[in-house]
Design an enzyme around this catalytic site. Structure first.
Site: not given
Lengths: 778, 335, 171
Positions: A266, A653, A657, A662, A725, A728
């Site tokens: 993280f 995506i 899954k 995430q 990505g 976050e």
């Protein structure tokens, strides 16, 4: 301007505009919900983490940490420790091997060091909790006990510990990750004063710690040939290797760093003191040495998210458009790194406003270096901005989603360039439909179930698209028709191997079972840090380059007997485990056939990803809409999340899954940030007082309801494979959605995180500033 | 963790003998280990000898008079699951299952639960000042982070709380602690076992050196007594109480008047806090919200809040009132 | 000292200070059991002792010599997975995988507790003999196992899929 920006700017000028990735519309393997390929290893306990690698003749280390925040060490009494059973040595600044102070990572891309302070090289103390001694012993029990016998005498100096006391001295940082700390468009303060509707509030966020469940660990062993092998819980392998090489004056090739599995990171698993100290202790004792931090040490010697005080002021016109947007504030930082926590980044790219004022300042404190924690800046910045927008919507008597519709920009509001892909309003539309937003009663305190008041809130999620330079990959294709991809990439839970296999299999047109991905070792080609949600797309770009090169090599190998004879790379495409001409799909052959005819066991190439020029030409951002329902107990003030829906716009995506997990993971960390988490920093001593998982409250199972996540799945034409990505963005907007829902439930606006029950019980009901008018309908 | 010698005792007498033999080497009894092992690892406890009493008296017995005898070595899970306790003392089951995690409840014992030490941040940080760790060294909690600290029975030397949930229920249940020691057996009311901090917060209980808790006796409740344990905490589960309330109420036949009430509070004091002032207000009183409020106000009248924990005063009152409302609700009442 | 780990009797020369967790990880090479806090606050070290789940970090190994200890390695291997392990993979009840062995051991202990009628803070009727294997019960009973990656939904689904397939909800 950052190094990255300078390079991409130069490149953008010379590089031709390439068309979108041809695979962008291919959905055979990419887009499938493949289960984690490393799942069997993880669920059976066979996946080995850094502290678990068996090493011969291993010695164990234990640390002694400073108990003052600033000053000098006068004396270290270590005789008892040295005499204790099983002790091999005690290392202090008096006998530690020479280590060069590292460059720090936020300025130097090839560094993973979170501070540029020298490590145990002199008698200075820079923060309360800095390592001052290390014991090496034959067992962990012996090392820990001996460390408890060491007494240190200090000469303390006055330390800067109080954020509030230092605020008057706040100053702008040199830059914020390469971006300017200030942006001014027109005159926002004047615009605010003239606005029909106004919100002008302060929002506060506390310190947070990552608290990955795996404790930081390093094991180091020096070879007789001067090589160094390091097992390190790391999310930045290549940069860690380079950092270690610099500190110990080694050629980078002499250093090998490995981390095939990392137990959560993280942002926290870069190079902290213990890594240097473990390697130094291994050098001093000529033994393999392992150090595993205690949970308390994780709080004291690795940094977390810093605190902030943010002002958001919004002035709206009668039609609900923004006349002025002000987002300013202060964070607490240290002088030994450069991480101001970019809380104003969302405001730079999210909404159209005629006048804008963006300004970040910092105050320097004597504390452990603060660092990036999941969506640094964006997580706390969206709390302030999206809370303020909710307040503005109420001032304007507009639905908060309608307000966001009215301030949707046509292009990036501060960079003045087009968005590569922006479908935030679509995410809101789909999310609202699925969540049942239309049924929500906007009147605060209007829904209840017994003692529980119920409310719903919404907020925008936002995180930039990053692709860092430095991605590379090795691709090998073998005569039995298999492919292996190698990169010094990281697996901290994102599903790295799984999604990279999916991509490589798709691009090579091989079944998933015939492709493997090897990673977690600097013997493989470099990858950038697994940070900024950039790893997946960086490796995809590198693998794409490697496949291009491999196709050219394969075609050169074909010879005149091949159906592909004379073909160029542009003439062929991958299909059914081989290459076939695009103009005549019957002409072609399998990789296996090409290699076998050429008498080759395998063909291999290593390629670098092209520089991320796409980020210069376009404003590339990810978006989302967070929908939250809370229940607030009228008697006790207890808050429970009862429903959640995240609707995301993050390009395409790769694996629904792992992606779903995430997104959920980000939202859950955001719920912790909103409701229960806070690192208490005692400003008298500079010590964290709740340095344990018993007293630092990360969410538990029962805090978390079923979390629904959906996504637009609209590919970004500028991004490799159309991907963004997603590690976050889930945490962003989450705290604001909670705060907005709490307001809807109770009529109380909490502007300071975390929203604990005492704040609910003691806050007076929040009154609207102006109730007479409302924004004009459209 | 310091080096220590390990002894295993098979019965209380043997444990006490071992203790006497090792006196001078700072002996400590060890049961489930869930608190002591942690404190030893943190160097807050440094026993020279560990006397393992985990195998002693694990039985849970029902006596002929209806009382329940919990062996000191009985695991939390066993107590919470026991049929008699679930049916006759539900608040005790509730208190236990609201404490700690399932794993800890499978390890922790009755005796250990009584003897667990505070979770004050500064007690746990050996770099901080703490009168409980080092008598006379000062208390960093007084002007530090004290959101989780005590509001009742505090002193200028210590504002720590007792962290147990189970003990709060036991306090309300008039539990009796059975003790054996070098000078023979004795019994203490649970409410007399734990001390208020005063100027010796390091002395936490009335146990003399070498004394060992062997059992906890729960006398039968009057017939038709309803009981409940209510815990308020920051997380939905697995967090220490900010405030908790154990309440047992016996109503008259028409259900509108209180014959007897037992009330104890957790998270508010250095010991499980038996709210006898409030009980006095409730005794024989009409079961009305107004009276409940009076009782809560009376109990919390002497409460003292500090910088971060003052909210507990109001919270405790609210939860007391709400819990009493819940216990005295008659069928058909508006919830 | 002698221990029975995953059905095997093992003799180990270790310190009385050694925790059951460190015995497994440092002395027996059974590193599937994880250390996340070493103070009973995260559940990563959960193992089964005589069928009951405990935190092995708070257990001094010396106290467990006569007991039967089952670790994740005794539940199923990567080639021969227990149905619960398989369900964790299918439901994506894991990310980094570090808390996973503890979650799995804990869930196995949980299933036994529900079967034996051990109540939880979510059990509405303490007198009832049978406890429903629903999502609230699972979430409460697994709350001693932290997952910082946030795989909670998948974990609950995997437990339900394995032990109460009729109650399973779609994610």
């Amino acid at each position: 301007m950052s190094v990255l920006q300078k390079v991409t700017e130069a490149l953008a000028k010379v590089m031709p505009d390439k068309g979108p990735d041809p695979l962008i519309e291919t959905w055979h393997i990419v887009g499938q919900p493949l289960s984690r390929l490393d799942g069997p290893l993880k669920v059976s306990g066979a996946a080995r983490f850094a502290a678990e690698v068996p090493l011969e003749n291993l010695a164990y280390a234990s640390l002694v940490l400073s108990t003052i925040a600033k000053g000098r060490i006068l004396r270290i009494h270590s005789d008892d420790a040295r005499r204790a059973i099983g002790v091999i040595t005690v290392m202090t600044h008096e006998n530690a091997p020479r280590m060069h102070a590292p460059p720090q990572m936020f300025t130097y891309r090839d560094s993973a060091a979170t501070s540029n302070l020298p490590v145990m090289q002199d008698n200075r103390v820079h923060w309360n909790g800095e390592p001052v001694a290390l014991v090496v012993a034959e067992s962990q029990e012996a090392a820990d006990y001996a460390a408890s016998l060491i007494r240190v005498e200090y000469e303390p100096e006055t330390a800067a510990l109080s954020f509030d006391a230092r605020k008057p001295e706040a100053k702008p940082p040199k830059d914020i990750l390469g971006e300017p700390p200030d942006i001014t468009v027109g005159g926002a303060e004047d615009a605010l004063r003239r606005s029909a509707f106004r919100v002008d509030q302060l929002y506060r966020t506390p310190r947070y710690n990552h608290n990955a469940i795996e404790l930081h660990a390093t094991a180091a062993k020096w070879g007789s040939d001067g090589t160094l092998t390091v097992h390190d819980a790391s999310q930045a392998l290549a940069a860690t290797r380079d950092t270690i090489a610099k500190s110990f004056a080694l050629e980078p090739e002499k250093v090998r760093v490995m981390a095939p599995f990392v137990g959560g990171a993280f942002g926290n698993k870069c190079v902290w003191n213990h890594t240097f100290l473990c390697i130094a202790a291994a050098k001093l004792t000529a033994r393999a040495v392992r150090i595993v931090l205690t949970r308390e040490e994780v709080f004291r010697i690795t940094g977390g998210r810093t605190l902030s005080e943010q002002r958001v002021a919004l002035g709206a016109n009668r039609d609900g458009t923004l006349a002025g947007l002000i987002h300013t504030g202060i964070t607490g930082v240290v002088s030994h790194n450069a991480f101001p926590e970019q809380f104003t980044f969302p405001a730079r790219h999210l909404y159209a406003a005629e006048h804008m004022l963006i300004q970040q300042k910092v105050v320097e404190l004597d504390m452990v270096a603060n660092t990036s924690m999941r969506a640094p800046g964006e997580s706390i910045g969206t709390f302030a901005l999206e809370s303020a927008l909710d307040e503005l919507a109420i001032e304007c008597s507009l639905d908060p989603i309608e307000l966001r519709r009215r301030i949707e920009p046509q292009k990036d509001p501060t960079r003045n360039i087009p968005f590569s892909s922006r479908n935030l309003l679509e995410a809101y539309r789909r999310g609202a439909e699925r969540f049942g937003w239309a049924q929500r009663n906007p009147a605060p305190g209007s829904q209840r179930d017994g003692a529980w008041q119920i409310g719903q809130g919404v907020a925008t999620a936002y995180y930039p698209y990053y692709r860092m330079p430095g991605g590379s990959a090795r691709l090998r294709i073998t005569a039995d028709g298999r492919a292996v991809v190698q990169a010094a990439a990281h697996e901290m839970g994102m599903g790295t191997a799984t999604v990279q296999v999916q991509h490589a299999a798709e691009r090579l047109a091989l079944p998933v079972e015939r492709v493997s991905f090897e990673y977690g070792d600097t013997h493989f080609p470099d990858s950038p840090v697994a940070g900024g949600s950039n790893q997946t797309v960086s490796i995809v770009a590198a693998v794409t380059a490697a496949v291009q090169e491999l196709v050219e090599k394969l075609l050169r190998l074909c010879g005149k007997d091949s159906p592909l004879a004379g073909s160029r790379a542009a003439d062929v495409g991958a299909r059914d485990g081989g290459l076939y001409r695009l103009d005549n799909p019957t002409r072609g052959e399998s990789y296996r056939a090409i290699l076998q005819r050429a008498g080759r066991d395998y063909l291999e190439c290593t390629a670098k990803a092209p520089m991320p020029a796409e980020m210069k030409k376009y404003s590339m951002q990810s978006f989302g809409a967070q929908f939250c329902e809370v229940r607030v107990n009228e008697v006790s003030g207890e808050i429970r999340i009862s429903r959640w829906l995240g609707s995301f716009d993050t390009g395409r995506i790769l694996n629904p899954k792992t992606a779903g997990s995430q997104f959920r993971g980000g939202i859950i960390m955001g719920i912790g940030m909103a409701l229960t988490e806070e690192s208490f920093f005692d400003e008298r001593s500079g010590r964290f007082v709740n340095a344990s998982l018993a007293e630092y409250h990360v969410p538990v199972h029962l805090d978390i309801p079923q979390i629904e996540v959906i996504w637009n799945d609209i590919p970004d034409p500028q991004a490799p494979l159309g991907l963004h990505g997603i590690g976050e963005i889930g945490i962003t907007g989450t705290a604001a959605a909670v705060a907005n829902a709490v307001y809807n439930a109770t009529g109380k606006r909490i502007r300071e995180l975390p929203i604990t029950l005492d704040k609910i019980l003691t806050a007076p009901p929040t009154l609207r500033r102006s109730v007479a008018t409302s924004a004009t309908p459209r | 963790m310091n080096e220590f010698s390990y002894e295993r005792a098979t019965d209380p007498a043997a444990a006490i003998r071992l203790f006497s033999k090792c006196n001078g080497r700072n002996p400590r009894y060890l049961a489930g280990g869930t608190n002591l092992v942690d404190l030893m690892r943190e160097d807050i406890e440094q026993p020279g000898t560990i006397i393992d009493v985990s195998g002693i008296s694990q039985a849970i017995q029902r006596r002929e008079d209806g009382a329940i005898l919990l062996g000191a070595g009985a695991k939390n899970t066993a107590v919470a699951s026991h049929r008699d306790i679930r049916e006759r003392f539900p608040m005790l089951t509730q208190a236990i299952v609201n404490g700690a995690s399932a794993q800890i409840r499978n390890m922790a014992t009755v005796g250990g639960n009584l003897m667990q030490r505070t979770r004050c941040y500064y007690f746990y940080d050996s770099a901080a000042r703490c009168n409980k760790r080092v008598r006379g060294s000062g208390c960093d909690a007084l002007d530090g982070f004290n959101r989780i600290h005590a509001i009742l029975g505090t002193s200028a030397h210590c504002i720590a709380t007792h962290p147990s949930d189970m003990c709060v229920a036991l306090a309300a249940l008039d539990a009796i602690v059975h003790i054996e020691g070098p000078s023979g057996p004795r019994r203490l009311k649970l409410t007399d076992l734990h001390r208020l901090p005063g100027d010796t917060p390091d002395v936490e209980t009335e146990l003399a050196p070498g004394e060992l808790i062997t059992a906890v006796e729960i006398p039968p409740l009057p017939p038709a007594t309803r009981s409940v344990y209510r815990k308020v905490r920051d997380r939905a589960s697995y967090a220490f109480a900010l405030v908790s309330v154990a309440a047992a109420v016996q109503l008259n036949e028409s259900g509108d008047s209180i014959l007897a009430a037992r009330l104890a509070l957790g998270g508010v004091a250095h010991r499980p806090w038996r709210a006898s002032v409030a009980e006095g207000v409730l005794q024989g009183a009409p079961a009305t919200e107004e009276r409940f409020r009076q009782a809560a106000e009376a109990e919390l009248q002497l409460a003292v809040g500090r910088a971060h924990n003052a909210f507990k005063i109001d919270l405790a009152k609210r939860v007391v009132v709400d819990t009493l409302k819940e216990l005295t609700r008659r069928p058909g009442d508006e919830p | 000292m002698q221990f029975t780990i995953n059905g095997r009797l093992q003799t180990v020369d270790c310190d009385v200070r050694t925790s059951l967790l460190d015995l497994l990880r440092d002395h027996l090479g059974l590193t599937g059991t994880k250390k996340g806090c070493d103070q009973g606050a995260c559940g990563a070290c959960t193992v089964l002792v005589d069928g009951e789940r405990i935190n092995s970090c708070l257990a001094l190994a010396v106290q467990y010599q006569t007991r039967s200890v089952i670790t994740i390695e005794g539940i199923g291997s990567a080639r021969d997975l227990h149905p619960l392990q398989q369900a964790f993979i299918e439901c994506d009840g894991l990310q980094c995988g570090y808390c996973t062995p503890g979650q799995i051991c804990s869930a196995l202990g949980l299933a036994g507790e529900i079967k034996r009628g051990v109540p939880s803070a979510c059990t509405a009727d303490l007198r009832a003999g049978e406890i429903e294997f629903n999502s609230d019960e699972i979430r409460e009973r697994l709350s001693g196992n932290l997952c910082r990656c946030g795989a909670y939904n998948g974990i609950v689904q995997a437990v339900q899929k394995t032990f109460a397939p009729t109650l399973e909800r779609a994610p």
